[in-house]
Write a protein that holds these residues in place. Structure first.
Motif, mmCIF file in Angstrom:
data_model
loop_
_atom_site.group_PDB
_atom_site.id
_atom_site.type_symbol
_atom_site.label_atom_id
_atom_site.label_comp_id
_atom_site.label_asym_id
_atom_site.label_seq_id
_atom_site.Cartn_x
_atom_site.Cartn_y
_atom_site.Cartn_z
ATOM 1 N N THR A 1 27.768 80.752 -12.888
ATOM 2 C CA THR A 1 28.903 81.634 -12.623
ATOM 3 C C THR A 1 30.126 81.372 -13.646
ATOM 4 O OG1 THR A 1 28.398 81.983 -10.349
ATOM 5 C CG2 THR A 1 30.538 82.334 -11.151
ATOM 6 N N SER A 2 30.209 80.072 -14.040
ATOM 7 C CA SER A 2 31.237 79.685 -14.897
ATOM 8 C C SER A 2 30.715 79.848 -16.282
ATOM 9 C CB SER A 2 31.322 77.848 -14.808
ATOM 10 O OG SER A 2 31.955 77.614 -13.448
ATOM 11 N N TYR A 3 29.634 79.922 -16.578
ATOM 12 C CA TYR A 3 28.993 80.276 -17.842
ATOM 13 C C TYR A 3 29.250 81.600 -17.980
ATOM 14 C CZ TYR A 3 26.645 75.968 -18.843
ATOM 15 O OH TYR A 3 26.111 74.552 -19.033
ATOM 16 N N SER A 4 29.404 82.563 -17.085
ATOM 17 C CA SER A 4 29.329 83.867 -17.069
ATOM 18 C C SER A 4 30.853 84.318 -17.398
ATOM 19 C CB SER A 4 28.965 84.480 -16.043
ATOM 20 O OG SER A 4 28.974 85.932 -15.824
ATOM 21 N N ASN A 5 31.707 83.531 -16.608
ATOM 22 C CA ASN A 5 33.008 83.812 -16.697
ATOM 23 C C ASN A 5 33.511 83.345 -17.876
ATOM 24 O OD1 ASN A 5 33.414 84.626 -14.183
ATOM 25 N ND2 ASN A 5 33.728 82.701 -13.109
ATOM 26 N N GLU B 1 41.025 78.307 -20.340
ATOM 27 C CA GLU B 1 41.441 76.969 -20.011
ATOM 28 C C GLU B 1 40.726 76.597 -18.378
ATOM 29 O OE1 GLU B 1 45.477 74.327 -18.656
ATOM 30 O OE2 GLU B 1 45.605 75.779 -20.411
ATOM 31 N N TYR B 2 41.321 77.629 -17.553
ATOM 32 C CA TYR B 2 40.879 77.610 -16.277
ATOM 33 C C TYR B 2 39.525 77.859 -15.724
ATOM 34 C CZ TYR B 2 45.402 77.184 -14.392
ATOM 35 O OH TYR B 2 46.650 76.471 -14.082
ATOM 36 N N HIS B 3 38.662 78.505 -16.486
ATOM 37 C CA HIS B 3 37.300 78.748 -16.348
ATOM 38 C C HIS B 3 36.595 77.571 -17.025
ATOM 39 C CE1 HIS B 3 37.120 82.714 -14.692
ATOM 40 N NE2 HIS B 3 37.554 82.986 -16.006
ATOM 41 N N THR B 4 36.786 76.615 -17.849
ATOM 42 C CA THR B 4 36.389 75.426 -18.260
ATOM 43 C C THR B 4 36.738 74.428 -17.439
ATOM 44 O OG1 THR B 4 36.802 76.359 -20.666
ATOM 45 C CG2 THR B 4 36.455 73.800 -20.379
ATOM 46 N N LYS B 5 38.081 74.506 -16.743
ATOM 47 C CA LYS B 5 38.108 73.315 -15.828
ATOM 48 C C LYS B 5 37.111 73.524 -14.547
ATOM 49 C CE LYS B 5 43.275 72.631 -16.067
ATOM 50 N NZ LYS B 5 44.457 72.779 -15.583
ATOM 51 N N SER B 6 36.847 74.859 -14.395
ATOM 52 C CA SER B 6 36.108 75.179 -13.319
ATOM 53 C C SER B 6 34.551 74.637 -13.395
ATOM 54 C CB SER B 6 35.841 76.773 -13.022
ATOM 55 O OG SER B 6 35.194 76.958 -11.986
ATOM 56 N N LEU B 7 34.365 75.059 -14.954
ATOM 57 C CA LEU B 7 32.803 74.483 -15.321
ATOM 58 C C LEU B 7 32.678 73.024 -15.450
ATOM 59 C CD1 LEU B 7 29.761 75.009 -16.613
ATOM 60 C CD2 LEU B 7 31.194 75.089 -18.786
ATOM 61 N N ASP B 8 33.677 72.176 -15.691
ATOM 62 C CA ASP B 8 33.496 70.842 -15.876
ATOM 63 C C ASP B 8 33.481 70.375 -14.592
ATOM 64 O OD1 ASP B 8 33.809 70.994 -18.554
ATOM 65 O OD2 ASP B 8 35.824 70.577 -18.919
ATOM 66 N N SER C 1 40.195 84.125 -13.921
ATOM 67 C CA SER C 1 40.025 85.718 -14.102
ATOM 68 C C SER C 1 41.135 86.377 -13.831
ATOM 69 C CB SER C 1 38.935 86.044 -12.529
ATOM 70 O OG SER C 1 37.890 85.162 -12.863
ATOM 71 N N VAL C 2 41.884 86.192 -13.291
ATOM 72 C CA VAL C 2 43.237 86.926 -13.236
ATOM 73 C C VAL C 2 44.026 86.836 -14.663
ATOM 74 C CG1 VAL C 2 45.838 86.903 -12.361
ATOM 75 C CG2 VAL C 2 43.845 86.421 -10.933
ATOM 76 N N ILE D 1 38.120 73.510 -5.143
ATOM 77 C CA ILE D 1 39.238 73.294 -6.314
ATOM 78 C C ILE D 1 38.692 74.213 -7.409
ATOM 79 C CG2 ILE D 1 40.494 71.846 -7.871
ATOM 80 C CD1 ILE D 1 40.317 69.833 -5.779
ATOM 81 N N ALA D 2 37.298 74.086 -7.931
ATOM 82 C CA ALA D 2 36.616 74.595 -8.914
ATOM 83 C C ALA D 2 36.564 76.117 -8.713
ATOM 84 C CB ALA D 2 35.248 74.093 -9.206
ATOM 85 N N THR D 3 36.471 76.556 -7.434
ATOM 86 C CA THR D 3 36.301 78.074 -7.265
ATOM 87 C C THR D 3 37.651 78.615 -7.777
ATOM 88 O OG1 THR D 3 34.421 77.970 -5.733
ATOM 89 C CG2 THR D 3 35.800 79.843 -5.418
ATOM 90 N N SER D 4 38.707 77.842 -7.052
ATOM 91 C CA SER D 4 40.202 78.418 -7.194
ATOM 92 C C SER D 4 40.287 78.292 -8.844
ATOM 93 C CB SER D 4 41.231 77.613 -6.750
ATOM 94 O OG SER D 4 41.002 77.609 -5.154
ATOM 95 N N TYR D 5 40.247 77.498 -9.347
ATOM 96 C CA TYR D 5 40.248 77.544 -11.067
ATOM 97 C C TYR D 5 39.574 78.917 -11.602
ATOM 98 C CZ TYR D 5 41.838 72.525 -11.538
ATOM 99 O OH TYR D 5 42.574 71.376 -11.356
#
Length: 352
Positions: free
Chosen positions: A237-241, A213-220, A200-201, A191-195
């Motif tokens: 990777t989330s930090y980088s995104n 919003e989505y990258h922060t969801k992934s990080l969390d 990125s899109v 799920i995190a990878t999908s976020y």
């Protein structure tokens, strides 16, 4: 222990499996030379056990693993060769017209190589074949992680083509399926990878609020899965995104902060002195931020670190897109500094 049990010179499947496992660890560490050595040992031993011309799942797996290492090295010709060997052997084992997960995985691996080669038509064809086969195996309406992965891979190809509408559609299908498999409120890496992919899109579409919003969801979610204080590649990777979004917004201070967090975490994971493609990429990203800030000295320093590490990983004389990108970035700095001779030299290196 396996060598002690069976004999140091004995050919045994347990020893071959150990070679394979060690190779997988070296690949994760970014030591592709050692990874290739151990996966090749595993392949050679499996061939010695089953026969050099035998069709066997262990041999097919070894071909696939070696193909994956070559892909990481940027040697896409060899990667395609070994993944095709794996596909052909799987078809010989299960039947050329049979629907089987191993065949579907081979299609996916070949599709990923074609994407790296920039042949998006072939990439889309193989990823679609993988998707169709997984649906045939599990059911057209089934929720399964393999199907979700196929959706994500197809989304990745559309993203590379700049068709962000289609990319978003397939990434959303992948997200919805992962939620159906693991639970809508579950914390899971899928799920995190999908976020992350959806973020990125949105970044490419210029919708930075949604991207953040989505990258922060992934990080969390990654922190919830691995632990808030844990060093993990997915968190890095989330930090980088997130940094990339801030970069797009022109908030270079925040961008630098998040890229630095990513770099420090990667060094904690792989070792402060390790050569790894993720660390090299971080150096390049930080160099780009300094370039945007007009700090050409720091930009040159980080771009050069990235170049040196890429050469250490791929070989000083290797032809690789990462090395070409580093040459181009360094040329850009020299051009901005008005040193046109050095700029021309590095731009030419990138071209050649």
């Amino acid at each position: 222990m396996c060598k002690a049990l069976y004999g140091a010179e004995t050919k045994h499947t347990s020893i071959a499996t150990s070679y394979n496992n060690i190779g997988s660890v070296y690949k994760s560490l970014g030591d592709y030379g050692q990874a290739l050595e151990y996966h090749t040992k595993s392949l050679d031993m499996h061939k010695a056990i089953y026969g050099a011309e035998a069709n066997h799942t262990d041999i097919a797996t070894s071909y696939s693993n070696i193909g994956s290492v070559y892909k990481s090295l940027g040697d896409y010709g060899q990667a395609l060769e070994y993944h095709t060997k794996s596909l052909d052997m799987c078809k010989a084992l299960y039947g050329a017209e049979t629907n089987h997960t191993s065949i579907a995985t081979s299609y996916s691996n070949i599709g990923s190589v074609y994407k790296s080669l920039g042949d998006y038509g072939q990439a889309l064809e193989y990823h679609t074949e993988s998707l169709d086969m997984h649906k045939a195996v599990y059911g057209a309406e089934a929720n399964h992680t393999d199907i979700a992965t196929s959706y994500s891979n197809i989304g990745l190809v559309y993203n590379s083509l700049g068709d962000y509408g289609q990319a978003l559609e397939y990434y959303t299908k992948s997200l919805d399926m992962h939620k159906a498999v693991y639970g809508a409120e579950a914390n899971h890496t899928g799920i995190a990878t999908s976020y992350s992919a959806i973020g990125s899109v949105y970044n490419s579409l210029g919708d930075y609020e949604q991207a953040l919003e989505y990258h922060t969801k992934s990080l969390d979610m990654h922190k919830a899965v691995y632990g808030a204080e844990t060093n993990h590649t997915s968190i890095a990777t989330s930090y980088s995104n997130i940094s990339s979004v801030y970069d797009s917004l022109g908030d270079y201070g925040q961008a630098l902060e998040y890229h630095t967090k990513s770099l420090e975490m990667l060094k904690a994971i792989y070792g402060a002195e390790a050569n790894h493609i993720s660390i090299a990429t971080s150096y390049g990203n930080i160099g780009s931020i300094y370039y945007s800030l007009g700090d050409y000295g720091q930009a040159l320093e980080y771009y050069t670190k990235s170049l040196d590490m890429d050469k250490a990983i791929y070989g000083a004389e290797a032809n690789h897109t990462d090395i070409a990108t580093s040459y181009n970035n360094i040329g850009l700095v020299y051009y901005s500094l008005g040193d046109y001779g050095q700029a021309l030299e590095y731009y030419t290196k990138s071209l050649d």
